[in-house]
Design a protein around this motif. Structure first.
Motif, PDB file in Angstrom:
ATOM      1  N   UNK A   1      10.537 -13.379 -42.993  1.00  0.00           N
ATOM      2  CA  UNK A   1      11.614 -13.663 -43.062  1.00  0.00           C
ATOM      3  C   UNK A   1      12.500 -12.689 -42.527  1.00  0.00           C
ATOM      4  N   UNK A   2      12.147 -11.410 -43.257  1.00  0.00           N
ATOM      5  CA  UNK A   2      12.682 -10.238 -43.037  1.00  0.00           C
ATOM      6  C   UNK A   2      12.882  -9.760 -41.675  1.00  0.00           C
ATOM      7  N   UNK A   3      11.811 -10.134 -41.031  1.00  0.00           N
ATOM      8  CA  UNK A   3      11.632  -9.509 -39.612  1.00  0.00           C
ATOM      9  C   UNK A   3      12.255 -10.488 -38.399  1.00  0.00           C
ATOM     10  N   UNK A   4      12.841 -11.889 -38.982  1.00  0.00           N
ATOM     11  CA  UNK A   4      13.323 -12.740 -38.047  1.00  0.00           C
ATOM     12  C   UNK A   4      15.130 -13.075 -38.389  1.00  0.00           C
ATOM     13  N   UNK A   5      15.498 -13.523 -37.247  1.00  0.00           N
ATOM     14  CA  UNK A   5      16.747 -13.936 -37.466  1.00  0.00           C
ATOM     15  C   UNK A   5      16.813 -15.754 -37.297  1.00  0.00           C
TER      16      UNK A   5
ATOM     17  N   UNK B   1      12.802 -11.137 -29.932  1.00  0.00           N
ATOM     18  CA  UNK B   1      11.256 -11.254 -30.438  1.00  0.00           C
ATOM     19  C   UNK B   1      11.612 -10.785 -32.022  1.00  0.00           C
ATOM     20  N   UNK B   2      10.580 -11.430 -32.790  1.00  0.00           N
ATOM     21  CA  UNK B   2      10.435 -10.851 -34.160  1.00  0.00           C
ATOM     22  C   UNK B   2      10.279  -9.446 -34.329  1.00  0.00           C
ATOM     23  N   UNK B   3      10.467  -8.859 -35.428  1.00  0.00           N
ATOM     24  CA  UNK B   3      10.210  -7.675 -35.689  1.00  0.00           C
ATOM     25  C   UNK B   3       8.542  -7.448 -36.236  1.00  0.00           C
ATOM     26  N   UNK B   4       8.102  -6.170 -36.301  1.00  0.00           N
ATOM     27  CA  UNK B   4       6.882  -5.875 -36.527  1.00  0.00           C
ATOM     28  C   UNK B   4       6.409  -6.604 -37.873  1.00  0.00           C
TER      29      UNK B   4
END
Length: 415
Positions: A353-357, A234-237
């Motif tokens: 973008x920071x919170x995903x891979x 899951x993506x981050x906050x």
């Protein structure tokens, strides 16, 4: 376990020098497509509401075009995200721009035949170009280092300026050309949109090699060899915070922008003046991107998102107090409106973008762009209703105040 130096499919892992080279090539191709895409999206925001008013015969439905092509962009954002996850950026973006070009052709045919049903359907399909133009900004971040993602987004966005600013200022000559072809004047900008979107799709399909997303995903698989499943985490906050920033800025911007041409035309401004105001607005949406991207990377994502809310409030207040015959103040208001949107989109994109891979990024980005599109559709549809029930000043002030909802969202995110 994957052998050192190879990806999960046996493809050699590129070194940093090669990665930077591919990133530069990717940005070059994206820049070329964004110049063309910017010219395509300008048609809808400049004359879409005017065309609907002429064909539907009422100001209350003037926001329908924005709502329709924004709804179309929502569906396109979802589909492009899914296609990208499976086939890469190249295929997803090329198909999206192609659909936008077909929609623009449909709008021209609808205007020529005075067919309202065809107009509504074509505007919906035309929205695919708008969504794809936004989705292309993510292509520049796939291979960018974490500390340079804001700048990478800004390079992609600033390229849109050339086409997006030129488009509105070509309204009069394009209208004259359309009349010479036996078409309604307001269909002229959509002729440009059709050619621009189809050309943008062709450029991406032919030149976006290697595909930046597919390469980033292979590199991640090689780096994190312990991950041996296709199940995306899951993506981050930060993704949710970024989504909130982009949704609120989109609603405020679209609501005010959509009704500005209608407001100006009702008070005696010609198409040339309308094109100038919208051209400045679109320029402010994209041209400051290079500076904004650096600020997002250096100052921070959240401070720049807060600056978006303040700038949009100033835009709404300026538009509300501007006399209807003051071209100068309307230009200032719409420039601030574009600048506030620019701050919000780049800071919000960087947060996502920071919170995903790479494994979960395209689907998350597509889903968030669906929310942005739906927010814009709601803002566009309601803008005509609000302006008919009250006036332009109330609409503009309401949009500015709405943007202030960013402040509590960001305060909570920082805590």
């Amino acid at each position: 376990m994957v052998a050192s130096g190879e990806s999960e499919v046996g493809t050699p892992v590129i070194d940093d020098t090669e990665r930077r080279r591919v990133q530069r090539r990717t940005l070059t191709v994206v820049v070329a497509s964004q110049i063309l895409g910017g010219a395509g999206l300008a048609a809808g925001i400049t004359v879409g509401a005017l065309l609907a008013k002429d064909m539907l015969g009422t100001d209350g439905l003037a926001g329908v075009p924005t709502a329709l092509f924004t709804l179309g962009s929502a569906l396109a954002a979802f589909l492009v995200g899914r296609i990208t996850a499976g086939r890469g950026r190249r295929t997803g973006l090329a198909l999206g721009f192609g659909a936008g070009g077909v929609g623009a052709i449909g709008v021209v045919v609808a205007a020529a035949t005075d067919s309202v049903p065809l107009l509504l359907v074509s505007l919906f399909v035309y929205g695919a170009g708008t969504a794809t133009n936004l989705q292309a900004r993510y292509a520049g971040t796939d291979l960018a280092p974490a500390a340079g993602r804001g700048t990478a987004v800004s390079v992609a966005m600033v390229a849109t300026t050339l086409g997006a600013v030129a488009g509105p200022n070509l309204v009069e000559p394009l209208g004259e050309w359309a009349v010479q072809l036996g078409l309604p004047a307001l269909s002229g900008p959509f002729l440009l949109a059709a050619a621009a979107y189809l050309a943008a799709g062709t450029v991406l399909f032919a030149l976006l090699r290697p595909d930046p997303y597919l390469l980033a995903r292979r590199l991640e698989s090689a780096e994190y060899t312990a991950v041996a499943t296709d199940a995306a985490p899951p993506p981050g906050v930060g993704a949710y915070v970024g989504a909130a920033v982009m949704v609120l800025t989109q609603i405020a911007m679209v609501a005010i922008m959509t009704m500005t041409p209608v407001h100006m035309r009702a008070h005696g401004h010609g198409l040339g003046e309308i094109g100038l105001v919208i051209g400045v607005h679109v320029g402010a949406m994209y041209l400051p991107s290079l500076v904004t991207g650096v600020l997002v990377d250096k100052v921070g994502r959240l401070p720049m998102a807060a600056a978006a809310g303040v700038t949009l409030l100033l835009a709404g207040v300026t538009a509300a107090v501007a006399p209807a015959d003051s071209l100068t103040l309307l230009i200032v208001a719409l420039a601030l409106l574009g600048l506030g949107w620019n701050f919000g989109l780049i800071s919000g994109t960087a947060l996502v973008v920071d919170a995903t891979v790479p494994l979960n990024r395209p689907r998350t980005q597509g889903s968030i762009d669906v929310l942005i599109a739906l927010a814009g559709a709601g803002g566009g549809a309601l803008s005509g209703v609000v302006m008919s029930a009250t006036d332009y000043a109330t609409l503009a002030l309401g949009g500015g105040v709405l943007a202030l909802l960013l402040v509590p969202v960001l305060f909570r995110a920082r805590r």
